[in-house]
Design an enzyme around this catalytic site. Sequence first.
Site, PDB file in Angstrom:
ATOM      1  N   TYR A 160       0.824  -1.206   0.000  1.00 17.13           N
ATOM      2  CA  TYR A 160       0.000   0.000   0.000  1.00 17.13           C
ATOM      3  C   TYR A 160       0.857   1.255   0.000  1.00 17.13           C
ATOM      4  O   TYR A 160       2.080   1.192   0.176  1.00 17.13           O
ATOM      5  CB  TYR A 160      -0.940   0.001   1.218  1.00 17.13           C
ATOM      6  CG  TYR A 160      -0.254   0.346   2.528  1.00 17.13           C
ATOM      7  CD1 TYR A 160       0.598  -0.560   3.156  1.00 17.13           C
ATOM      8  CD2 TYR A 160      -0.444   1.592   3.117  1.00 17.13           C
ATOM      9  CE1 TYR A 160       1.232  -0.234   4.343  1.00 17.13           C
ATOM     10  CE2 TYR A 160       0.183   1.923   4.312  1.00 17.13           C
ATOM     11  CZ  TYR A 160       1.017   1.005   4.921  1.00 17.13           C
ATOM     12  OH  TYR A 160       1.658   1.336   6.088  1.00 17.13           O
ATOM     13  N   LYS A 162       6.534  -1.843   1.872  1.00 11.97           N
ATOM     14  CA  LYS A 162       5.362  -1.262   2.535  1.00 11.97           C
ATOM     15  C   LYS A 162       4.200  -2.232   2.395  1.00 11.97           C
ATOM     16  O   LYS A 162       3.276  -2.043   1.586  1.00 11.97           O
ATOM     17  CB  LYS A 162       5.045   0.113   1.927  1.00 11.97           C
ATOM     18  CG  LYS A 162       4.244   1.005   2.862  1.00 11.97           C
ATOM     19  CD  LYS A 162       4.320   2.447   2.440  1.00 11.97           C
ATOM     20  CE  LYS A 162       3.331   3.327   3.176  1.00 11.97           C
ATOM     21  NZ  LYS A 162       3.507   3.396   4.612  1.00 11.97           N
ATOM     22  N   GLU A 215      13.056   3.061  13.494  1.00 13.50           N
ATOM     23  CA  GLU A 215      12.113   4.107  13.081  1.00 13.50           C
ATOM     24  C   GLU A 215      10.916   4.079  14.017  1.00 13.50           C
ATOM     25  O   GLU A 215      10.877   3.296  14.962  1.00 13.50           O
ATOM     26  CB  GLU A 215      11.686   3.889  11.624  1.00 13.50           C
ATOM     27  CG  GLU A 215      10.977   2.570  11.396  1.00 13.50           C
ATOM     28  CD  GLU A 215      10.595   2.322   9.935  1.00 13.50           C
ATOM     29  OE1 GLU A 215      10.384   3.288   9.205  1.00 13.50           O
ATOM     30  OE2 GLU A 215      10.507   1.143   9.559  1.00 13.50           O
ATOM     31  N   LEU A 244      11.457   1.609   6.647  1.00 14.06           N
ATOM     32  CA  LEU A 244      10.767   2.034   5.440  1.00 14.06           C
ATOM     33  C   LEU A 244      11.465   3.306   4.963  1.00 14.06           C
ATOM     34  O   LEU A 244      11.685   4.229   5.751  1.00 14.06           O
ATOM     35  CB  LEU A 244       9.302   2.343   5.736  1.00 14.06           C
ATOM     36  CG  LEU A 244       8.533   2.734   4.474  1.00 14.06           C
ATOM     37  CD1 LEU A 244       8.217   1.495   3.645  1.00 14.06           C
ATOM     38  CD2 LEU A 244       7.269   3.478   4.797  1.00 14.06           C
TER      39      LEU A 244
HETATM   40  N1  PMP Z   1       8.044   4.362   8.615  1.00 16.33           N
HETATM   41  C1  PMP Z   1       6.869   3.727   8.750  1.00 16.33           C
HETATM   42  C2  PMP Z   1       6.836   2.422   9.457  1.00 16.33           C
HETATM   43  C3  PMP Z   1       5.690   4.297   8.216  1.00 16.33           C
HETATM   44  O1  PMP Z   1       4.524   3.652   8.324  1.00 16.33           O
HETATM   45  C4  PMP Z   1       5.759   5.550   7.577  1.00 16.33           C
HETATM   46  C5  PMP Z   1       4.508   6.196   7.035  1.00 16.33           C
HETATM   47  N2  PMP Z   1       4.248   5.745   5.738  1.00 16.33           N
HETATM   48  C6  PMP Z   1       7.003   6.186   7.470  1.00 16.33           C
HETATM   49  C7  PMP Z   1       8.136   5.563   8.000  1.00 16.33           C
HETATM   50  C8  PMP Z   1       7.148   7.511   6.773  1.00 16.33           C
HETATM   51  O2  PMP Z   1       7.074   7.346   5.386  1.00 16.33           O
HETATM   52  P1  PMP Z   1       6.554   8.501   4.423  1.00 16.33           P
HETATM   53  O3  PMP Z   1       7.385   9.707   4.711  1.00 16.33           O
HETATM   54  O4  PMP Z   1       6.783   7.976   3.061  1.00 16.33           O
HETATM   55  O5  PMP Z   1       5.123   8.725   4.750  1.00 16.33           O
END
Ligand code: PMP
Length: 279
Positions: free
Chosen positions: A33, A147, A179, A203
């Site tokens: 997703y 993701k 993270e 991620l």
């Molecule tokens: N890490 C995780 C586990 C997340 O779910 C998200 C949110 N999508 C992020 C980092 C931040 O990613 P992004 O800046 O692409 O939203």
Amino acid sequence: MPDIACVNGHVSPLAEAVVSIEDRGFQFGDGVYEVIRTYRGQPFAFDEHFARFERSAQALHLSLGHGKDQWVAWVREGLRLSRFPETKIYLQVTRGQAPRDHPFPSTVLPTTVLTFRELHPLDASIRTEGARAITLDDIRWGRCDIKSVNLLANVLARQRAKEAGVFEAILVRNGLVTEGSVSNVMIVRNGVIETAPEGHQILSGVTRAMVLELVRKEGLPVAETFVGREDLLAASEVFLTGTTVEVLPIVQVDGQGIGAGVPGPVTQRLARRWESLTG
Ligand code: PMP
């Protein structure tokens, strides 16, 4: 118009949208997703999000079902119908509907889902005062760069944060900060901005990459390196990055104040830069 869904190209109010209980997304979490937000009604960083969507799918030998043009057309249609001031656009693809059996089915069409909901910004006070976090063991699998809709460990972590009355759970694997449950984490130590490197453990956030670009433009030193939980607690500043959190100061971790216990100057500067980039 209420919240909108688009399932396999069929657009409807979200409440009426359904997929089969034999869908592999439901049975196995066999899908990927993206979450994209709008600023001033326009999808932000769509190309970056779509590129990650493609990478996640490819890593799971999953087809997105349709080309980028079709996904873009669905996004346009959803935004045209939903007409919220700002929208949270959700894209999902699963391996499709097949009798429950672990190996990939030989012939199956992927299930494509988009949803469009109103985006409610975080309270302004959490941005000015800063948020609190807890640390937790990172119990996720070995491919956090994908993701995938398998978010159980993230769900459990965010629930623990909620029960602790804090905003985010910061995950720690073998003593090192990876993270947040829904965000990337950055610290400021001796004037250097430090964040976990890209790889299987995090991620690769779209916001993370764009914030690092801002950081470099500002001429601030950066180190993409793992830091320990102790470094996190001793940092002069800690902040989160993500599509919905944007650049969010963290002023307390596990009950201990970070730096002066208020949002620090580097975080505030980057939050302002982020605002001008997106506003
Ligand atoms: N890490 C995780 C586990 C997340 O779910 C998200 C949110 N999508 C992020 C980092 C931040 O990613 P992004 O800046 O692409 O939203």
